[in-house]
Design an enzyme around this catalytic site. Structure first.
Site, mmCIF file in Angstrom:
data_model
loop_
_atom_site.group_PDB
_atom_site.id
_atom_site.type_symbol
_atom_site.label_atom_id
_atom_site.label_comp_id
_atom_site.label_asym_id
_atom_site.label_seq_id
_atom_site.Cartn_x
_atom_site.Cartn_y
_atom_site.Cartn_z
ATOM 1 N N CYS A 273 -2.109 7.210 -6.530
ATOM 2 C CA CYS A 273 -1.382 7.992 -5.532
ATOM 3 C C CYS A 273 -0.026 8.440 -6.067
ATOM 4 O O CYS A 273 0.673 7.657 -6.721
ATOM 5 C CB CYS A 273 -1.156 7.158 -4.271
ATOM 6 N N LYS B 258 -8.806 -4.182 -1.244
ATOM 7 C CA LYS B 258 -8.803 -3.246 -2.378
ATOM 8 C C LYS B 258 -7.854 -3.707 -3.476
ATOM 9 O O LYS B 258 -8.217 -3.766 -4.648
ATOM 10 C CB LYS B 258 -8.394 -1.861 -1.898
ATOM 11 N N ASN B 259 -6.618 -4.044 -3.089
ATOM 12 C CA ASN B 259 -5.624 -4.339 -4.120
ATOM 13 C C ASN B 259 -5.842 -5.684 -4.805
ATOM 14 O O ASN B 259 -5.246 -5.954 -5.845
ATOM 15 C CB ASN B 259 -4.211 -4.186 -3.561
ATOM 16 N N ARG C 48 -10.831 6.165 -1.896
ATOM 17 C CA ARG C 48 -10.386 5.156 -2.863
ATOM 18 C C ARG C 48 -10.076 3.833 -2.188
ATOM 19 O O ARG C 48 -10.008 2.800 -2.856
ATOM 20 C CB ARG C 48 -9.120 5.636 -3.612
ATOM 21 N N ASP D 180 2.554 0.234 2.447
ATOM 22 C CA ASP D 180 1.232 0.857 2.612
ATOM 23 C C ASP D 180 0.894 1.128 4.078
ATOM 24 O O ASP D 180 -0.045 1.862 4.365
ATOM 25 C CB ASP D 180 0.137 -0.033 1.998
ATOM 26 N N ARG E 45 6.656 6.003 -10.488
ATOM 27 C CA ARG E 45 6.038 4.663 -10.464
ATOM 28 C C ARG E 45 6.031 4.109 -11.893
ATOM 29 O O ARG E 45 4.994 4.042 -12.544
ATOM 30 C CB ARG E 45 4.612 4.727 -9.897
HETATM 31 N N1 EPU Z 1 8.521 -0.678 -10.235
HETATM 32 C C1 EPU Z 1 9.359 -0.444 -11.297
HETATM 33 N N2 EPU Z 1 8.951 -0.849 -12.537
HETATM 34 C C2 EPU Z 1 7.747 -1.452 -12.744
HETATM 35 C C3 EPU Z 1 6.901 -1.684 -11.651
HETATM 36 C C4 EPU Z 1 7.310 -1.280 -10.393
HETATM 37 O O1 EPU Z 1 10.452 0.095 -11.154
HETATM 38 O O2 EPU Z 1 7.438 -1.782 -13.895
HETATM 39 C C5 EPU Z 1 8.945 -0.288 -8.875
HETATM 40 C C6 EPU Z 1 8.038 0.780 -8.280
HETATM 41 O O3 EPU Z 1 8.409 2.071 -8.666
HETATM 42 C C7 EPU Z 1 8.210 0.533 -6.798
HETATM 43 C C8 EPU Z 1 8.409 -0.987 -6.726
HETATM 44 O O4 EPU Z 1 8.800 -1.391 -8.028
HETATM 45 O O5 EPU Z 1 9.375 1.147 -6.348
HETATM 46 C C9 EPU Z 1 7.187 -1.768 -6.327
HETATM 47 O O6 EPU Z 1 6.087 -1.399 -7.130
HETATM 48 P P1 EPU Z 1 4.876 -2.379 -7.434
HETATM 49 O O7 EPU Z 1 4.782 -2.568 -8.902
HETATM 50 O O8 EPU Z 1 4.961 -3.590 -6.570
HETATM 51 O O9 EPU Z 1 3.636 -1.486 -6.972
HETATM 52 P P2 EPU Z 1 2.242 -1.397 -7.671
HETATM 53 O O10 EPU Z 1 1.853 -2.715 -8.207
HETATM 54 O O11 EPU Z 1 2.164 -0.224 -8.568
HETATM 55 C C10 EPU Z 1 0.909 -2.121 -5.565
HETATM 56 C C11 EPU Z 1 -0.191 -1.553 -4.750
HETATM 57 C C12 EPU Z 1 0.323 -0.389 -3.914
HETATM 58 C C13 EPU Z 1 1.488 -0.876 -3.061
HETATM 59 C C14 EPU Z 1 2.567 -1.549 -3.929
HETATM 60 C C15 EPU Z 1 3.684 -2.159 -3.120
HETATM 61 C C16 EPU Z 1 -2.094 -1.926 -6.182
HETATM 62 C C17 EPU Z 1 -3.131 -1.352 -7.079
HETATM 63 N N3 EPU Z 1 -1.237 -1.063 -5.655
HETATM 64 O O12 EPU Z 1 1.343 -1.068 -6.401
HETATM 65 O O13 EPU Z 1 -0.750 -0.002 -3.088
HETATM 66 O O14 EPU Z 1 2.036 0.206 -2.368
HETATM 67 O O15 EPU Z 1 1.958 -2.584 -4.726
HETATM 68 O O16 EPU Z 1 3.197 -3.122 -2.271
HETATM 69 O O17 EPU Z 1 -2.059 -3.128 -5.951
HETATM 70 C C18 EPU Z 1 -1.960 1.442 -1.707
HETATM 71 O O18 EPU Z 1 -2.776 0.515 -1.549
HETATM 72 O O19 EPU Z 1 -1.984 2.505 -1.015
HETATM 73 C C19 EPU Z 1 -0.939 1.307 -2.724
HETATM 74 C C20 EPU Z 1 -0.248 2.332 -3.187
#
Ligand code: EPU
Length: 428
Positions: free
Chosen positions: A116, A22-23, A396, A304, A121
């Site tokens: 989610c 998915k991701n 999702r 996750d 975030r």
């Molecule tokens: N963060 C910041 N600033 C940013 C971006 C992130 O402070 O600009 C923080 C976030 O708040 C969090 C940490 O950095 O504490 C990591 O966030 P990350 O950006 O890595 O997460 P994401 O890209 O929004 C993806 C996956 C999530 C998964 C996370 C961590 C996708 C679409 N989503 O989210 O997947 O939990 O990486 O591995 O790729 C899921 O599949 O259930 C899911 C939530």
């Protein structure tokens, strides 16, 4: 609206085929915008986030064909249509439209993403990256406006290791002038998958999978064909399910290397696992020992899988501590697990679980995707019938969930919710 009914107590047995990640999919589909000709992506998971992104690409003028497990995107007639509202708000990954459209058209208007609710975030690191490349970024009434006369390569140090920011900056930088260096980049396999697609389109990206990524900008990107890697989180969910209630379950079509941290933790609990090239076999293990886990960026234990793992720990002997260092509010599944009889409490960033406990069927609600997975496993373990609502979250991320479960011998079925139940959900 529908609910999933789960009659617990039936041991699962057999083989489950894991779908494409998915991701990865949710980043690869927006990445297709950057090409000048047709991009075909296969091993596509048929989940609602994929459908939403396909619809969004059509909204900006793309020709999109969604087949069984394949998407064909012809980006030739795409334009930088503003997308301030509507479907962009329904999923987190719509933020990849920012990087892809900025990279292709030098401008984009994208509503702030949904997805989610795991606590705050922010996307400040994405924006920091876009600005370093020369874009002007403003937030107006819930939408992000991005514009650049020209994108120029830059050195960008991420203050937080972020999957989304790493991918989004790659998307914006592949067609920029000169070299971009992303330092303190995330290393998740999905990032490598996106770079593989972009490189097949003619991009010049090196270093993915390490914490320094180098991107030499190119003027054009062409179409290509790409196959998505297996979903390590779906695989991990079924592995946890197998450890919780499996007789003997084969998790097939995976990259075991991507779930090493989970394999290590399951073995620490006493679960017997055979690892082959592209599958793992989980043996029946009634007595399990509690373990502590701490979620970390890849290759650490994935956030996750923290939620489904909590359910497994309710079946293990002793006290386990689960600490989420990535999302401090990712514990909405805990109250629901307690309603089912689990002995769990949350203290700060940790859940403290004492087991083993016999779970009881109950009416529970998935507040987010992986909370849904946690409650589903709890329902499979519980005595009696569990009614799981919040399926819009589960759909999702898990392809063909009921059929996969039925094939393993689970007793699950969907029913339409009554008007009264829908009302209750809306007012809660
Ligand atoms: N963060 C910041 N600033 C940013 C971006 C992130 O402070 O600009 C923080 C976030 O708040 C969090 C940490 O950095 O504490 C990591 O966030 P990350 O950006 O890595 O997460 P994401 O890209 O929004 C993806 C996956 C999530 C998964 C996370 C961590 C996708 C679409 N989503 O989210 O997947 O939990 O990486 O591995 O790729 C899921 O599949 O259930 C899911 C939530």
């Amino acid at each position: 609206m529908e609910k999933l009914l789960i009659e617990g107590g039936y041991p699962l047995e057999g083989t489950v085929q894991i779908s494409g990640a998915k991701n990865s999919a949710v980043a690869l589909i927006p990445a297709a915008i950057l090409a000048d000709s047709t991009v075909t992506i296969d091993n596509l998971p048929r989940i609602s986030d994929v459908q939403l992104l396909a619809d969004l690409l059509e909204e900006i003028g793309g020709t999109v064909e969604l087949k069984d497990h394949e998407i064909i995107v012809d980006p030739k007639d795409m334009v930088a249509m503003p997308l301030p509202n509507g479907k962009v708000k329904k999923l987190r990954a719509s933020y990849y439209l920012m990087g892809a459209m900025l990279g292709k058209f030098k401008k984009a208007v994208i509503g702030l993403p949904g997805g989610c609710n795991l606590g705050p975030r922010p996307i400040d690191q994405h924006i920091k990256g876009f600005e370093a490349l020369g874009a002007t970024v403003t937030n107006e009434q819930g939408a992000i406006y991005l514009r650049a006369d020209e994108l120029r390569g830059a050195k960008i140090y991420l203050d937080v290791v972020s999957v989304g920011a790493t991918i989004n900056i790659m998307l914006a930088a592949v067609r920029a002038k000169g070299r971009t260096i992303i330092e303190n980049a995330a290393k998740e396999p999905e990032i490598i998958d996106v770079a593989t697609l972009l490189n097949s389109m003619g991009a010049k990206i090196k270093g993915v999978g390490t914490n320094v990524i180098r991107i030499d900008g190119v003027d054009e990107l062409h179409g290509c064909r790409h196959s998505i890697i297996p979903d390590r989180i779906e695989a991990g969910t079924y592995m946890i399910m197998a450890a919780a209630i499996g007789q003997k379950m084969l998790i097939d079509n995976i990259i075991p290397y991507h779930v090493e941290s989970l394999i290590a933790k399951l073995r620490e609990m006493g679960v017997k696992i055979d690892v082959n090239d592209d599958q793992v076999l989980i043996h029946n293990q009634h007595e399990k020992t509690g373990v502590d886990i701490k979620t970390l960026v890849y290759p650490g234990f994935p956030t996750d899988l923290q939620q489904p793992f909590c359910t497994l720990l309710t079946q293990a002997e002793g006290t386990s501590i689960v600490t989420d260092t990535i999302y401090n509010a990712r514990f909405k599944h805990i109250d629901e697990l307690r309603r089912m009889g689990a002995n769990v409490k949350v203290e700060g960033r940790s859940a403290i679980i004492t087991g083993p406990t016999k779970l009881q069927g109950a009416k529970v609600r998935a507040s987010d995707l992986r909370a849904g997975a946690a409650l589903l496993i709890a329902g499979l373990l519980a005595e009696g019938i569990t009614e799981l609502t919040g399926l819009e979250h589960v759909d999702r991320g898990y392809e063909d969930l009921e059929n996969k479960l039925l094939n393993l011998g689970a007793k699950v079925w969907r029913e339409k919710m009554t008007d009264e139940e829908v009302q209750q959900v809306k007012s809660s």
